[in-house]
Design a protein around this motif. Sequence first.
Motif, PDB file in Angstrom:
ATOM      1  N   VAL A  94       0.834  -1.208   0.000  1.00  0.00           N
ATOM      2  CA  VAL A  94       0.000   0.000   0.000  1.00  0.00           C
ATOM      3  C   VAL A  94       0.866   1.254   0.000  1.00  0.00           C
ATOM      4  CG1 VAL A  94      -1.703   1.309   1.306  1.00  0.00           C
ATOM      5  CG2 VAL A  94      -1.937  -1.172   1.103  1.00  0.00           C
ATOM      6  N   ILE A 144      -5.448  -0.586  -1.790  1.00  0.00           N
ATOM      7  CA  ILE A 144      -4.872  -0.010  -3.012  1.00  0.00           C
ATOM      8  C   ILE A 144      -5.948   0.645  -3.864  1.00  0.00           C
ATOM      9  CG2 ILE A 144      -3.826  -0.616  -5.242  1.00  0.00           C
ATOM     10  CD1 ILE A 144      -2.165  -2.732  -3.661  1.00  0.00           C
ATOM     11  N   HIS A 145      -7.089  -0.036  -4.005  1.00  0.00           N
ATOM     12  CA  HIS A 145      -8.148   0.486  -4.871  1.00  0.00           C
ATOM     13  C   HIS A 145      -8.945   1.616  -4.229  1.00  0.00           C
ATOM     14  CE1 HIS A 145      -8.366  -3.019  -7.984  1.00  0.00           C
ATOM     15  NE2 HIS A 145      -7.398  -2.160  -8.222  1.00  0.00           N
ATOM     16  N   VAL A 148       2.768   1.601  -3.448  1.00  0.00           N
ATOM     17  CA  VAL A 148       1.884   2.025  -4.542  1.00  0.00           C
ATOM     18  C   VAL A 148       1.729   3.544  -4.527  1.00  0.00           C
ATOM     19  CG1 VAL A 148      -0.530   2.061  -5.284  1.00  0.00           C
ATOM     20  CG2 VAL A 148       0.604  -0.114  -4.873  1.00  0.00           C
ATOM     21  N   GLU A 149       1.551   4.116  -3.358  1.00  0.00           N
ATOM     22  CA  GLU A 149       1.425   5.568  -3.250  1.00  0.00           C
ATOM     23  C   GLU A 149       2.719   6.268  -3.624  1.00  0.00           C
ATOM     24  OE1 GLU A 149      -1.275   7.351  -2.700  1.00  0.00           O
ATOM     25  OE2 GLU A 149      -2.412   5.478  -2.666  1.00  0.00           O
ATOM     26  N   VAL A 156       0.379  -3.921 -10.606  1.00  0.00           N
ATOM     27  CA  VAL A 156       0.865  -4.543  -9.384  1.00  0.00           C
ATOM     28  C   VAL A 156       0.668  -6.057  -9.490  1.00  0.00           C
ATOM     29  CG1 VAL A 156       0.570  -4.763  -6.878  1.00  0.00           C
ATOM     30  CG2 VAL A 156       0.344  -2.516  -7.970  1.00  0.00           C
TER      31      VAL A 156
END
Length: 387
Positions: A37, A66-67, A40-41, A48
């Motif tokens: 998480v 994530i979504h 990803v940011e 991914v």
Amino acid sequence: MLVVDDSALLWRLVSDVLGSADDVEVCGAAVDGLDAVEKVEALDPDVVVLDVEMPNLDGLGALSRIHESKPRLPVIMFSTLTERGATTTLKALSRGASDYVAKPTGTGSLAASKATVAEQLLPRVRALAGARKVVGSTAPAARPAPVPVAAAQGARPRVLVVACSTGGPEALSTVLRGLPPGFALPVVVAQHMPPVFTTQFAQRLDSICPLTVTEAAEGDVVEPGRVLVAPGDYHLRLSRSAGVVRATLDQGPKENFCRPAADPLIRSAVSVYGAGVVVLVLTGMGSDGREGCRSASLVGGRVVVQDEASSVVWGMPGAVAQAGLAHEVLPLNAISARLATLAAASGLRVNTNGHTNGAVTNGTANGTTTGLPRTAFGSDRVDVIRR
């Protein structure tokens, strides 16, 4: 792209394979869901690859997190070929994961494991990264206009054949949930999916849609009110004997790198039902189904494909449309209603009120028994009559 796995061996293997491709850059690796998480940011990857079972925060939890901030980010689940892995992966697909790849097992060597990962994962990464760029672009890449195809000959529909791959599990779920309980056409499905997964996929579909859904077995009768899903690692084909259409399974050569594949299923349906075939091609990578649709179109069958905007990957439906073989290109949310209309035009009816008023005859019902036993799904009797 970002690789997430708590096994150092596996994320190194995946990173090495993907990093060796000229057009793929591995921007980072994460060791658990929480790490994923955060990265990803920080890294904003295009795709991914996410392990299912991890400490601190598992794959399902990481996917949801994530979504929350990046709902369009493609996520490929990296799962084991076990019942537990299949269950979790199907849950992930229902919660927005784009696709899945089975972890290499029993390959015998590191080189073989790398080859398996390269074969299964690289095409998906490329397809999903490309799809994300098209979706996010203000000026989508121009595509040649589909070649017009002659209208279907108007024969009464007798069977629905569905082909799907990447994004297919959720697209198919949406379509089947939207069909009426009395949907009169038999349905056969080729979804690119490995063994174990297809069994649980069929069970999940059966629990959420009004029709009876099972994984196909050798000799299963193809009949209204029933959906047969091709089992993993087997081609599903249809054959007619003594007036009864049945499923046959084989492990013949892969077609379009797939087994099950859509093309052999469609061809077999055309040989049995001719112009009565309706083919639906949903989201998926590659071009499987295109040549089968060509066969269906040549005999006057009808071909419907999912549109690009609602597809996860417009590979399979796009290949059919661009070849001029699609009679209709529809958004996902319009497909069920269209199929219901086509089924209503079949002249067949599935009676679920418990009364016996016709014979089950695979499209040749005439009110008399033809040798195929009446079949009860639960407490409902399925009878087919011609209007």
